[in-house]
Motif scaffolding. Structure first.
Motif, short mmCIF file in Angstrom:
data_model
loop_
_atom_site.label_atom_id
_atom_site.label_comp_id
_atom_site.label_asym_id
_atom_site.label_seq_id
_atom_site.Cartn_x
_atom_site.Cartn_y
_atom_site.Cartn_z
N ILE A 8 0.88 -1.17 0.00
CA ILE A 8 0.00 0.00 0.00
C ILE A 8 0.91 1.22 0.00
N GLY A 9 0.64 2.16 -0.89
CA GLY A 9 1.40 3.40 -0.95
C GLY A 9 0.51 4.58 -0.63
N LEU A 10 0.88 5.36 0.35
CA LEU A 10 0.10 6.53 0.77
C LEU A 10 0.84 7.79 0.36
N VAL A 22 -5.24 2.34 8.29
CA VAL A 22 -4.66 1.64 7.13
C VAL A 22 -3.80 0.48 7.63
N MET A 23 -3.03 0.71 8.69
CA MET A 23 -2.19 -0.36 9.23
C MET A 23 -3.05 -1.50 9.77
N LYS A 46 1.65 8.74 15.48
CA LYS A 46 1.06 8.05 16.64
C LYS A 46 0.10 7.02 16.09
N MET A 47 0.28 5.79 16.44
CA MET A 47 -0.53 4.71 15.86
C MET A 47 -1.75 4.39 16.71
N SER A 48 -2.49 5.39 17.14
CA SER A 48 -3.60 5.16 18.06
C SER A 48 -4.71 4.29 17.49
N THR A 49 -4.89 4.27 16.20
CA THR A 49 -5.97 3.45 15.64
C THR A 49 -5.49 2.12 15.11
N ASP A 50 -4.22 1.82 15.25
CA ASP A 50 -3.69 0.52 14.87
C ASP A 50 -3.86 -0.41 16.07
N SER A 138 -11.19 3.73 1.93
CA SER A 138 -10.84 3.36 0.55
C SER A 138 -9.86 2.19 0.52
N VAL A 139 -8.88 2.20 1.41
CA VAL A 139 -7.91 1.10 1.48
C VAL A 139 -8.62 -0.19 1.86
N ASN A 140 -9.51 -0.11 2.85
CA ASN A 140 -10.26 -1.30 3.27
C ASN A 140 -11.09 -1.88 2.13
N VAL A 141 -11.80 -1.03 1.40
CA VAL A 141 -12.64 -1.50 0.29
C VAL A 141 -11.77 -2.15 -0.78
#
Length: 178
Positions: A8-10, A22-23, A46-50, A138-141
């Motif tokens: 995946i490229g952001l 995304v992670m 900060k990876m709070s949602t990972d 979008s990444v999830n879909v």
């Protein structure tokens, strides 16, 4: 898809919550690596949602550390470049056949993928929605679409047992038990 390698490229992401999400998606869909360009994310890292801590098993790499200026230049020549954004002339995702080895490039939350990158891409696709989706959505879909079209789709109770939260003990009862 026997030799899959998914990157995946952001493009210059700005939101730590989106990168974290995304992670998480990368972990759920077994992505090999996540690359990003720009410095906005580095300033707010900060990876709070990972919540699954995918960062511990999936590399999250700023392409600058690889010595390249473009996401495209961060992968080998066998990797197909797929831009995913609302770009005129793009192929709708339901009609797209995913390559085995792919770099999926997504635009930033407040912009789009640059024309030079789009011009170098092997494919340009879009998720057919009314309005634009959030970057992580979008990444999830895209990743779900790739999995759904893959011959290696796996499912069943064993996958559910491995994937579910420890607090989830609900089961489907057969019609005779209802």
């Amino acid at each position: 898809m026997g030799n899959e390698f998914v990157t995946i490229g952001l493009t210059n992401p700005k939101s730590t919550s989106n990168v974290g999400s995304v992670m998480r998606a990368a972990g759920c869909y077994q992505v090999n690596q996540v690359l990003y360009s720009g410095h906005r994310y580095d300033r707010a890292e900060k990876m709070s949602t990972d919540t699954k801590k995918a960062i511990s098993s999936i590399p999250l790499i700023n392409i600058e550390s690889l010595g390249v200026d473009s996401l495209i230049d961060a992968v080998d020549a066998d990797t197909k470049i797929v831009c995913v954004d609302l770009i005129q002339g793009a192929t709708p995702l339901p009609s797209f056949n995913h390559p085995e080895k792919a770099l999926y490039i997504f635009g930033p939350e407040d912009g789009t993928i640059g024309q030079k990158v789009v011009d170098r891409a092997d494919f340009v696709v879009f998720v057919p929605t009314v309005g634009c989706m959030n970057l992580a959505a979008s990444v999830n879909v895209l990743l779900y679409d790739r999995l759904a079209k893959s011959s290696q789709t796996f499912a069943g109770d064993e996958l559910i047992r491995q994937s579910k939260d420890v607090n989830n003990n609900v089961r489907v009862r057969s019609n005779t038990q209802k």
